[in-house]
Design a protein around this motif. Structure first.
Motif, PDB file in Angstrom:
ATOM      1  N   GLU B 103       0.919 -11.570  34.909  1.00  0.00           N
ATOM      2  CA  GLU B 103       1.132 -10.164  35.263  1.00  0.00           C
ATOM      3  C   GLU B 103       1.437  -9.281  34.047  1.00  0.00           C
ATOM      4  O   GLU B 103       1.396  -8.049  34.144  1.00  0.00           O
ATOM      5  N   ALA B 104       1.761  -9.906  32.905  1.00  0.00           N
ATOM      6  CA  ALA B 104       2.053  -9.101  31.709  1.00  0.00           C
ATOM      7  C   ALA B 104       0.812  -8.913  30.833  1.00  0.00           C
ATOM      8  O   ALA B 104       0.902  -8.374  29.722  1.00  0.00           O
ATOM      9  N   THR B 105      -0.340  -9.328  31.309  1.00  0.00           N
ATOM     10  CA  THR B 105      -1.550  -9.318  30.470  1.00  0.00           C
ATOM     11  C   THR B 105      -1.883  -7.925  29.937  1.00  0.00           C
ATOM     12  O   THR B 105      -2.138  -7.744  28.740  1.00  0.00           O
ATOM     13  N   GLU B 106      -1.879  -6.936  30.809  1.00  0.00           N
ATOM     14  CA  GLU B 106      -2.266  -5.587  30.389  1.00  0.00           C
ATOM     15  C   GLU B 106      -1.342  -5.080  29.280  1.00  0.00           C
ATOM     16  O   GLU B 106      -1.790  -4.572  28.249  1.00  0.00           O
ATOM     17  N   LEU B 107      -0.031  -5.269  29.504  1.00  0.00           N
ATOM     18  CA  LEU B 107       0.942  -4.805  28.517  1.00  0.00           C
ATOM     19  C   LEU B 107       0.746  -5.516  27.177  1.00  0.00           C
ATOM     20  O   LEU B 107       0.737  -4.878  26.122  1.00  0.00           O
ATOM     21  N   LEU B 108       0.583  -6.836  27.218  1.00  0.00           N
ATOM     22  CA  LEU B 108       0.470  -7.575  25.958  1.00  0.00           C
ATOM     23  C   LEU B 108      -0.813  -7.241  25.209  1.00  0.00           C
ATOM     24  O   LEU B 108      -0.822  -7.188  23.976  1.00  0.00           O
ATOM     25  N   CYS B 109      -1.901  -7.006  25.932  1.00  0.00           N
ATOM     26  CA  CYS B 109      -3.143  -6.601  25.253  1.00  0.00           C
ATOM     27  C   CYS B 109      -2.900  -5.270  24.530  1.00  0.00           C
ATOM     28  O   CYS B 109      -3.297  -5.091  23.371  1.00  0.00           O
ATOM     29  N   ALA B 110      -2.222  -4.347  25.229  1.00  0.00           N
ATOM     30  CA  ALA B 110      -1.968  -3.030  24.632  1.00  0.00           C
ATOM     31  C   ALA B 110      -1.040  -3.146  23.425  1.00  0.00           C
ATOM     32  O   ALA B 110      -1.296  -2.545  22.364  1.00  0.00           O
ATOM     33  N   LEU B 111       0.043  -3.906  23.561  1.00  0.00           N
ATOM     34  CA  LEU B 111       1.000  -4.044  22.455  1.00  0.00           C
ATOM     35  C   LEU B 111       0.336  -4.696  21.240  1.00  0.00           C
ATOM     36  O   LEU B 111       0.526  -4.253  20.103  1.00  0.00           O
ATOM     37  N   GLU B 112      -0.424  -5.753  21.478  1.00  0.00           N
ATOM     38  CA  GLU B 112      -1.034  -6.474  20.365  1.00  0.00           C
ATOM     39  C   GLU B 112      -2.075  -5.602  19.651  1.00  0.00           C
ATOM     40  O   GLU B 112      -2.114  -5.555  18.424  1.00  0.00           O
ATOM     41  N   ALA B 113      -2.904  -4.898  20.423  1.00  0.00           N
ATOM     42  CA  ALA B 113      -3.924  -4.050  19.794  1.00  0.00           C
ATOM     43  C   ALA B 113      -3.252  -2.935  18.996  1.00  0.00           C
ATOM     44  O   ALA B 113      -3.682  -2.600  17.885  1.00  0.00           O
ATOM     45  N   ALA B 200      -5.814 -19.166  26.618  1.00  0.00           N
ATOM     46  CA  ALA B 200      -5.881 -20.430  27.349  1.00  0.00           C
ATOM     47  C   ALA B 200      -4.752 -20.451  28.370  1.00  0.00           C
ATOM     48  O   ALA B 200      -3.686 -19.903  28.126  1.00  0.00           O
ATOM     49  N   GLY B 201      -5.015 -21.065  29.510  1.00  0.00           N
ATOM     50  CA  GLY B 201      -3.977 -21.189  30.536  1.00  0.00           C
ATOM     51  C   GLY B 201      -4.349 -20.445  31.793  1.00  0.00           C
ATOM     52  O   GLY B 201      -5.504 -20.487  32.238  1.00  0.00           O
ATOM     53  N   ALA B 202      -3.358 -19.713  32.349  1.00  0.00           N
ATOM     54  CA  ALA B 202      -3.560 -19.026  33.620  1.00  0.00           C
ATOM     55  C   ALA B 202      -4.265 -17.692  33.390  1.00  0.00           C
ATOM     56  O   ALA B 202      -3.681 -16.619  33.557  1.00  0.00           O
ATOM     57  N   VAL B 203      -5.511 -17.755  32.986  1.00  0.00           N
ATOM     58  CA  VAL B 203      -6.252 -16.539  32.641  1.00  0.00           C
ATOM     59  C   VAL B 203      -7.132 -16.105  33.820  1.00  0.00           C
ATOM     60  O   VAL B 203      -7.965 -16.872  34.276  1.00  0.00           O
ATOM     61  N   ASP B 204      -6.910 -14.874  34.262  1.00  0.00           N
ATOM     62  CA  ASP B 204      -7.866 -14.260  35.190  1.00  0.00           C
ATOM     63  C   ASP B 204      -8.895 -13.600  34.267  1.00  0.00           C
ATOM     64  O   ASP B 204      -8.661 -12.505  33.728  1.00  0.00           O
ATOM     65  N   VAL B 205      -9.999 -14.275  34.054  1.00  0.00           N
ATOM     66  CA  VAL B 205     -10.896 -13.897  32.946  1.00  0.00           C
ATOM     67  C   VAL B 205     -11.379 -12.449  33.060  1.00  0.00           C
ATOM     68  O   VAL B 205     -11.339 -11.695  32.081  1.00  0.00           O
ATOM     69  N   ASP B 206     -11.802 -12.067  34.273  1.00  0.00           N
ATOM     70  CA  ASP B 206     -12.350 -10.713  34.412  1.00  0.00           C
ATOM     71  C   ASP B 206     -11.288  -9.656  34.096  1.00  0.00           C
ATOM     72  O   ASP B 206     -11.554  -8.674  33.398  1.00  0.00           O
ATOM     73  N   ALA B 207     -10.091  -9.872  34.630  1.00  0.00           N
ATOM     74  CA  ALA B 207      -9.011  -8.907  34.383  1.00  0.00           C
ATOM     75  C   ALA B 207      -8.646  -8.892  32.898  1.00  0.00           C
ATOM     76  O   ALA B 207      -8.437  -7.824  32.298  1.00  0.00           O
ATOM     77  N   TRP B 208      -8.592 -10.064  32.301  1.00  0.00           N
ATOM     78  CA  TRP B 208      -8.226 -10.152  30.887  1.00  0.00           C
ATOM     79  C   TRP B 208      -9.238  -9.385  30.021  1.00  0.00           C
ATOM     80  O   TRP B 208      -8.846  -8.589  29.155  1.00  0.00           O
ATOM     81  N   VAL B 209     -10.519  -9.608  30.287  1.00  0.00           N
ATOM     82  CA  VAL B 209     -11.539  -8.939  29.481  1.00  0.00           C
ATOM     83  C   VAL B 209     -11.481  -7.428  29.699  1.00  0.00           C
ATOM     84  O   VAL B 209     -11.640  -6.642  28.750  1.00  0.00           O
ATOM     85  N   ARG B 210     -11.185  -7.025  30.935  1.00  0.00           N
ATOM     86  CA  ARG B 210     -11.066  -5.585  31.204  1.00  0.00           C
ATOM     87  C   ARG B 210      -9.925  -4.995  30.356  1.00  0.00           C
ATOM     88  O   ARG B 210     -10.078  -3.950  29.723  1.00  0.00           O
ATOM     89  N   HIS B 211      -8.804  -5.695  30.307  1.00  0.00           N
ATOM     90  CA  HIS B 211      -7.673  -5.191  29.507  1.00  0.00           C
ATOM     91  C   HIS B 211      -8.001  -5.232  28.015  1.00  0.00           C
ATOM     92  O   HIS B 211      -7.577  -4.352  27.261  1.00  0.00           O
ATOM     93  N   LEU B 212      -8.741  -6.238  27.598  1.00  0.00           N
ATOM     94  CA  LEU B 212      -9.147  -6.298  26.186  1.00  0.00           C
ATOM     95  C   LEU B 212     -10.033  -5.101  25.841  1.00  0.00           C
ATOM     96  O   LEU B 212      -9.878  -4.493  24.776  1.00  0.00           O
ATOM     97  N   GLU B 213     -10.940  -4.779  26.745  1.00  0.00           N
ATOM     98  CA  GLU B 213     -11.827  -3.627  26.485  1.00  0.00           C
ATOM     99  C   GLU B 213     -11.013  -2.347  26.315  1.00  0.00           C
ATOM    100  O   GLU B 213     -11.305  -1.524  25.457  1.00  0.00           O
TER     101      GLU B 213
END
Lengths: 422, 423
Positions: B103-113, B200-213
């Motif tokens: 559930e923290a994926t969106e935040l972490l993608c934003a913080l890291e970028a 790696a791990g509990a990745v919802d791939v589509d959501a993760w890639v969307r947040h990466l974009e």
């Protein structure tokens, strides 16, 4: 007291991991001879039916990884084995535990290696610090002894004594835990293994109880042969494992010492650059405990680091935090706990540890609930009940060439002298 | 014949963001957290002598404030989200890591970028962080004779090549670091074209890639300058004898391996495992058990993008000299070269795979394997084939490697005698 069982499911890639924790450890030795530590080492050095070389070959062939850890209050045997080799692996493990060779030559070799390991460990400031800590925390009783005992007494250990020591350890109650992709499939094998082991070593007595409290009456100082930095452990008397607000104390201690936003790390590392490494641990016995904060300052900044840590604790204990610091810290603690339990090994170790402590089976969930429910005012009030900075004691190891610190030398500072570095 | 990874090992996917940054992920049922890592193909080996230490310095400064996250706020926000963030710099790469709940994926993608593309790199924080790194060097390197010896060994093995210089830099290099150098290095290296993002791990791939974009995908590619890495010209073998303040005599040997992508790498990794991967392995059994000359023994390949080396480190028991351990090592290599290596190889294949599956319960380990494979070999999917590395090698490859390790011309040996007075 009965044996306790813990089974966990999680991604294991076809491996079964197990832990057996007996309620007996180095503090249960009859003298400071390190019998339990040496017996633990010798479990991996052959059985009555296999030489050391054969045992090593057979462990390798089965991909059975076994480790033995003897601590102050516990003896842990851990293993990992592919599912397909579980039955055979458990048979070999039982042979190792019940029929160790404890060969005289191997005993002499383990003794010599123990001497060498201690020599290597004692050469560095950090190693020597960890050697000195137990006595500072647990005093001169069994809990404060070096785990591997003293060299002279180790020399008198015999095969018979080690076998007796091992048998005594095996007779204490234990916690048995295992984890795999499908733990229910392995329950029968684990239960059969344990039942067979118990039939050979019946449950005879209660395990030892870690109840010797921290001493913390004097500062201790020493000098190592290697290094450029000093190693310091600051010790503060703290509650023990049976404290009714244990969960809340854990959160308060974590707020102070864990993570980059904690006052301890923020002050000593980020703002004052006094120490690259800053670690906080809560050691606990049943009735008492000690907060331990480890630092590695430069020798000429040791006093500054001690004062800074003392002031940081003083301000924190007085509750000079903001409501947002508390809320953020609590959120971080809750979330990070879940992250740190992200591997099946971490969950297994935590579950087995909680069972060993005698805490309820759902203790992890209970603690979480209590962290969520703790009100900021109550946390502030709880912090004020913890020991004041005047009770802080230091164990300090300096690198070679550092001038003598007379006011911190062992036995030179009595427990009645408060705030010696002010 | 290389085995194909089975479905039980999880699902691998890879792709490219709209701006060209490649990503790859390894999803596995049952994980509760995921590890995301941003791998940048620029490390300390790409520094000029004047810049030494700056790659690691910039890695530190990226924790100290960015356009949308003032100094201190990154750690606070990541910790509040339960993320464990970290970073490491090595010869060939710089890596920013985060492990967190899905559930923290969106935040972490934003913080890291944000921190990777828009760090503040301010003068004051640069000064503070320089002092922390000086502390790090004193604590982690200069306080440890072992670490100092390893530095000296790599200097011997790589000569003047940047692989021979420590990633942290020497004390003098650290003293010269400042914000201006950090800004220059960051602009040159933290470029989308050098990145590969893995999870790696509990990745919802589509959501993760969307947040990466929405985060990394917004960075502009722009022009990029090439990073030079001269070819390794390995210096001729050396033998050094030294006296140090260590409690026990030691033997340190750097052994030639070859190019990271080449067959030699697989045979060197296999040979290290064959010799010392378990207590029953020939070298471990000989030095630690049968001849009982070693208190402790380590043999690992230090993998780089260019030529790699294998490092042998032996702490000796009293009464045994480093020269004796080296003679035993050479005799063993010689005996193995003429022995029937098939059985050894079969056992190593099985053990190597088992060790990998054993360590894969940790999402961070799997993510690191993806990132290393992407950065060093250019193929992240190699991570899933990693348990089968010894299947890429043959008995003949092993014999060739054994021969090269016995030749004095290609290896660097340091005999260390304990200075009794110091201990």
């Amino acid at each position: 007291m009965d044996d306790q069982w813990v089974a966990l499911q999680g991604p294991s890639f076809g491996r079964v991991r197990g832990r057996i924790v007996w309620r007996d450890g180095a503090a249960g030795d009859s003298a400071s001879h390190g019998a339990s530590v040496l017996a633990g080492e010798l479990l991996l050095r052959g059985t009555r039916h296999r030489t050391r070389a054969q045992l090593e070959e057979d462990l390798d062939a089965l991909h059975l990884h076994v480790f033995v850890n003897v601590h102050r209050w516990t003896t842990t045997v851990g293993f990992r084995v592919p599912e397909a080799n579980l039955q055979e692996g458990l048979r070999l493990l039982e042979e190792m535990l019940c029929s160790p060779a404890m060969d005289d030559d191997e005993l002499a070799d383990v003794r010599a290696l123990t001497d060498l390991d201690l020599r290597v460990e004692g050469a560095t400031t950090e190693g020597l610090l960890h050697h000195l800590l137990p006595r500072a925390m647990y005093g001169t009783g069994a809990g404060g002894r070096p785990l591997a005992g003293r060299s002279r007494l180790r020399g008198a250990l015999t095969r018979d004594l080690l076998l007796q020591r091992l048998e005594r350890c095996r007779s204490t109650p234990a916690v048995i835990g295992w984890a795999s992709d499908d733990p229910s499939r392995h329950a029968a094998a684990l239960r059969a293994f344990w039942s067979s082991l118990r039939s050979r070593t019946p449950l005879l007595r209660k395990g030892i109880t870690p109840c010797s409290g921290p001493m913390l009456s004097t500062h201790r100082a020493a000098k190592a042969a290697e290094g450029t930095q000093s190693s310091v452990a600051l010790l503060l008397p703290a509650p023990g494992a049976q404290h009714p607000q244990r969960a809340e104390v854990a959160l308060v201690h974590r707020l102070f010492s864990d993570g980059f936003i904690s006052p301890l790390v923020d002050t000593l590392r980020t703002r004052l650059q006094l120490s690259y490494s800053v670690r906080g641990t809560w050691f606990m016995t049943q009735d008492k405990g000690a907060f331990c904060w480890e630092l590695e300052p430069e020798p000429d900044r040791v006093e500054e680091a001690l004062v800074a840590a003392q002031h940081a604790w003083d301000a924190f204990r007085e509750g000079t935090w903001t409501p947002s610091f508390f809320e953020r810290g609590r959120r971080a603690a809750l979330a990070q706990r879940e992250t740190s339990l992200g591997t099946i090994t971490a969950r297994l170790d935590a579950a087995v540890y909680h069972a060993w402590r005698g805490w309820p089976a759902n203790n992890l969930a209970l603690e979480r609930e209590r962290w969520e429910q703790l009100r900021e005012d109550d946390a502030r009030a709880l912090a004020r009940t913890l020991a004041s900075p005047s009770a802080l004691r230091a164990v300090l190891v300096d690198p070679p060439g550092t001038p003598q610190r007379d006011h911190l030398a062992e036995e030179n500072v009595s427990s009645t002298r408060r705030k010696p570095w002010h | 014949m290389t085995r194909k990874p089975s479905r039980a090992l999880g699902a691998f996917r890879q792709g490219v963001l709209q701006n060209g940054i490649p990503w790859s992920c390894w999803h596995h049922e049952g994980d509760t957290v995921l590890s995301q890592q941003v791998w940048i193909a620029a490390g300390s080996a790409h520094e000029s002598p004047e810049e030494r230490g700056v790659a690691h310095f910039v890695e530190h400064l990226l924790f100290r404030g960015s356009a949308n996250c003032p100094d201190g706020a990154l750690d606070a926000r990541a910790e509040e989200a339960g993320a464990q963030i970290n970073a490491f710099t090595w010869l060939d790469y710089t890596t920013y890591t985060a492990t967190f709940a899905p559930e923290a994926t969106e935040l972490l993608c934003a913080l890291e970028a944000d921190r990777i593309f828009q760090p503040l790199l301010g003068d004051k924080t640069a000064e503070e962080e320089r002092e922390i790194i000086a502390q790090e060097r004193r604590s982690e390197v200069e306080s440890s004779e072992e670490a100092l010896l390893q530095e000296a060994l790599l200097e011997c093995a790589f000569g003047t090549h940047p692989y021979g210089c420590p990633t942290l830099g020497y004390a003098d290099d650290i003293a010269r670091l400042n914000a201006t150098r950090a800004r220059r290095w960051h602009a040159r290296t933290h470029h989308p074209s050098r990145m590969h993002i893995v999870a790696a791990g509990a990745v919802d791939v589509d959501a993760w890639v969307r947040h990466l974009e929405q985060s990394f995908g917004q960075a502009r590619m722009g022009p990029v300058t090439a990073l030079d890495l001269p070819p390794v010209r390995r210096p001729a073998g050396t033998v050094t004898t030294t006296r140090r303040a260590v409690p026990l005599d030691q033997l340190h040997v750097a052994l030639p391996v070859g190019d990271a992508a080449a067959r030699e790498r697989a045979s060197a990794l296999t040979l290290c495992e064959l010799l010392a991967g378990a207590a029953s392995s020939p070298l471990a059994a000989l030095l630690e058990r049968d001849a009982a000359v070693a208190q402790e023994l380590q043999l690992d390949v230090l993998e780089t993008r260019g030529d790699s080396v294998a490092l042998l480190q032996v702490s000796l028991r009293p009464g045994h000299a480093p020269q004796e351990a080296l003679r035993l090592f050479d005799d063993l290599l010689s005996a193995l070269e003429t022995s029937d290596l098939d059985a050894h190889l079969e056992r190593v294949r099985s053990r190597w795979a088992d060790d990998h599956f054993g360590s894969w319960q940790c999402t961070e380990t799997r993510a690191t394997h993806l990132g290393e494979a992407a950065t060093l070999l250019g193929d992240p999917s190699y991570a899933l084939r990693r348990p089968f590395v010894p299947e890429e090698t043959t008995v003949e490859d092993l014999r060739t490697q054994l021969r090269s390790w016995r030749q004095a011309s290609g290896r660097h040996v340091v005999h260390v005698h304990a200075d009794a007075g110091a201990t």
